[in-house]
Scaffold this motif. Structure first.
Motif, mmCIF file in Angstrom:
data_model
loop_
_atom_site.group_PDB
_atom_site.id
_atom_site.type_symbol
_atom_site.label_atom_id
_atom_site.label_comp_id
_atom_site.label_asym_id
_atom_site.label_seq_id
_atom_site.Cartn_x
_atom_site.Cartn_y
_atom_site.Cartn_z
ATOM 1 N N ILE A 144 -0.141 4.695 -4.507
ATOM 2 C CA ILE A 144 0.418 3.473 -5.087
ATOM 3 C C ILE A 144 0.988 3.747 -6.472
ATOM 4 C CG2 ILE A 144 -0.171 1.157 -5.901
ATOM 5 C CD1 ILE A 144 -2.210 1.002 -3.648
ATOM 6 N N VAL B 142 -1.024 -4.733 -8.885
ATOM 7 C CA VAL B 142 -1.204 -4.550 -7.445
ATOM 8 C C VAL B 142 -2.274 -5.528 -6.975
ATOM 9 C CG1 VAL B 142 -1.801 -2.937 -5.605
ATOM 10 C CG2 VAL B 142 -0.617 -2.115 -7.650
ATOM 11 N N VAL C 282 -1.174 -4.306 -0.978
ATOM 12 C CA VAL C 282 -1.688 -3.016 -0.507
ATOM 13 C C VAL C 282 -0.975 -2.538 0.768
ATOM 14 C CG1 VAL C 282 -3.736 -1.810 0.359
ATOM 15 C CG2 VAL C 282 -3.911 -3.319 -1.629
ATOM 16 N N HIS D 50 2.434 -0.779 0.385
ATOM 17 C CA HIS D 50 2.487 0.584 -0.158
ATOM 18 C C HIS D 50 1.767 1.613 0.716
ATOM 19 C CE1 HIS D 50 4.023 -1.420 -3.669
ATOM 20 N NE2 HIS D 50 2.889 -2.059 -3.889
#
Length: 584
Positions: free
Chosen positions: A362, A380, A385, A388
């Motif tokens: 990430i 993030v 999640v 990525h």
């Protein structure tokens, strides 16, 4: 004809004489060359002596002699060194033997025989250093602080010989570095993975060309002190072949009664290893000789629970990966929910290596976006999640979605930590054969046969006496058939699944079982309870059926895990059946 024979004999004699003459000429030339070289070297030595300019070998000899007279070496080392100096002084400078003696003297004088680093005896400072580098691992930290406290009271106390046993990624190697920093000692590490030659430990004798000490003394020379923190990594990966058994050579290294006079084949002088702290690491002790395990203080590091992984990511991993990728400390922010989702859906491990790689992935994507659009801070969240890291790789929660007949969930201990697996049983008309699949080991197969014998013996009481086992085939299968499975701890789950198949009653899907069974139905204790409970906790399962005799093993669990899970202690199979099989 007689003359022809005479001529033939004379020609053969002439050839022999010519060959002898060639050999004599060659020998004479070599002797003359050696004599000429010896005479020239003696003349050169005399000339340099008259001029007062020492040659290179004389300078080396003087340097060795000066080192040995510096009172930094034991008497045995000084005597052996001076003896070899006299040998070196009488040899031609370029001879192979002189090179071997010179190399030996270098090793002899560069090994630390008396030099030691001063230990830190401030317990608070040591505790602060350990806490700043590692989260959790309280037992290891407590053991080190005990050692520091004893050192303050007695300078002659024995150094501990520890063995960290746990799955990959739980911080065994990095913990050794932290211990060295907490004690203000040098840190050296040697990996024994794939080592099969005993000489790798003890060294080669000096008579061999290119011989040198073993890895133990090589690392001591690199440390430069007699009391480093010495990590022996991957001790369970040692091999053995016709060249000897390295694990047998380690017995002397790791024995407090013997390592004060360790014998290396190259040095041939007893070397004191007793002041070093030895820390071995292993994923499992199954393949290590019992005599070697007996010499070490084994400390289990079974893995981290979810809360510990989240804390490690927030305190260490995120910041480290951001800095390693050249970003500012606040460039990328991970919410707690995003870290939890990564742990649950993209990793399935006892350690944190997979979590580290996911975070790094990430962070790299943000680095690319920043390079393209000069984007600044980035947060993030949980929903970001999958964008990525892609689709979830693992399903968090129960291995079975609903209650099923003939399926019970067992937990295994593997080198990578605890792991869950359903035990499936299928009955079919046949000739009474028993089929066991799923790459089961011998002990696990015996557990399945014991479960079947118990089920047949108690058919009337359990309510399936009408079944003719002589005409009934039984198939027991453990999925993930490519992974080998061994041990008796799945016996309880096998018995429950088998009796469920025979009674056609469902097994609760929200329960994990572990325990060895006997033919009388008693449930015996098993090992690695902590690793198995943590595996169940990672999967979100709250009820854990275990042998009553394993009650004391729950003390090692984190307090919040003990509070969140319901532990059912059983002493026999009847107790387990009442907790797992739906009677309605």
């Amino acid at each position: 004809e007689r003359l022809a024979l005479v001529i033939q004999v004379l020609e053969e004699e002439i050839r022999v004489l010519e060959l002898e003459q060639t050999v004599r000429d060659g020998v004479r030339k070599e002797v003359e060359k050696d004599q000429r070289e010896l005479i020239l070297r003696e003349q050169l030595r005399t000339i340099t002596k008259e001029l007062g300019e020492p040659n290179a070998q004389s300078s080396e000899i003087e340097a060795f002699r000066k080192k040995l007279n510096s009172k930094k070496f034991p008497t045995a080392v000084v005597e052996r060194g001076l003896k070899d100096i006299e040998r070196l002084n009488s040899m031609p400078q370029g001879s192979p033997e002189a090179s071997m003696v010179r190399s030996y003297l270098e090793w002899l004088t560069e090994l630390p025989w008396k030099k030691r680093s001063r230990d830190t005896t401030n317990i608070r400072d040591a505790a602060r250093i350990l806490a700043s580098h590692h989260h959790g691992l309280d037992r290891v930290k407590e053991r080190l602080l005990e050692y520091i406290a004893v050192r303050r009271l007695s300078r002659n106390s024995r150094s501990p010989i520890l063995c960290f046993v746990g799955p990959p990624g739980v911080g065994k190697t990095s913990l050794g570095r932290s211990i060295a920093e907490a004690l203000s000692r040098k840190f050296v590490r040697v990996s024994l993975g794939g080592v099969r030659d005993e000489a790798e430990i003890r060294g080669h004798r000096m008579t061999y060309i290119g011989s040198m000490p073993g890895r133990i003394l090589q690392m001591m020379r690199r440390a430069g002190t007699v009391n480093p923190v010495f990590m022996i990594d991957e001790i369970d990966k040692l091999g053995m072949d016709f060249r000897g058994d390295p694990s047998a050579a380690l017995l002397e290294v790791l024995d407090p009664e013997q390592n004060h006079a360790f014998s290396d084949h190259y040095i041939e002088i007893p070397y004191d290893l007793s002041r070093a702290i030895f820390i071995a690491t292993a994923n499992t002790l199954d393949h290590l000789p019992p005599a070697l395990v007996d010499r070490m203080e084994v400390i289990d590091l079974p893995g981290y629970v979810e809360d510990e992984k989240v804390a490690i990511a927030e305190k260490f991993l995120v910041e480290r990966e951001i800095l390693e990728h050249g970003l500012q400390p606040d460039a990328v922010k991970f919410t707690r929910d995003s870290i939890v989702r990564i742990i649950r859906e993209y990793t399935q491990e006892a350690g944190v290596r997979g979590l580290t790689r996911a975070i790094a992935t990430i962070v790299r994507k943000h680095a690319v976006m920043r390079a393209e659009s000069n984007e600044q801070d980035w947060e993030v969240g949980e929903l970001d999640v999958p964008k990525h890291l892609g689709p979830a790789k693992f399903r968090f929660g129960l291995p079975e979605a609903e209650d099923s007949v003939a399926v019970a969930t067992a937990v295994f201990n593997t080198p990578s930590g605890g792991d869950l697996a359903p035990i499936e049983v299928m009955l079919a008309s046949g000739t009474g054969q028993v089929e066991l699949t799923g790459l089961m080991g011998d002990v696990m197969q015996e557990s399945a046969h014991a479960a079947l014998t118990y089920a047949r013996a108690h058919a009337s009481r359990l309510g399936y006496k009408e079944i003719d086992f002589a005409k009934q085939d039984v198939h027991v299968h453990v999925p993930s058939g490519s992974l080998p499975k061994e041990g008796p701890s799945a016996g309880l789950a096998m018995a429950v699944a088998l009796i469920s198949a025979l009674t056609k009653k469902k097994v609760r899907h929200d329960i994990i079982l572990t325990g060895e069974i006997t033919l009388q139905g008693r449930v015996l204790p098993v090992g690695s309870i902590k690793a198995k409970v943590l595996a169940a906790h990672r999967a979100g399962i709250g009820k854990f059926v275990m042998p009553k005799s394993n009650r004391q093993d729950l003390i090692d669990l984190p307090e919040h895990v003990r509070k969140q899970m319901d532990f059912v202690e059983v002493g026999n199979l009847n107790d387990a059946l009442s907790q797992t099989i739906r009677l309605a």
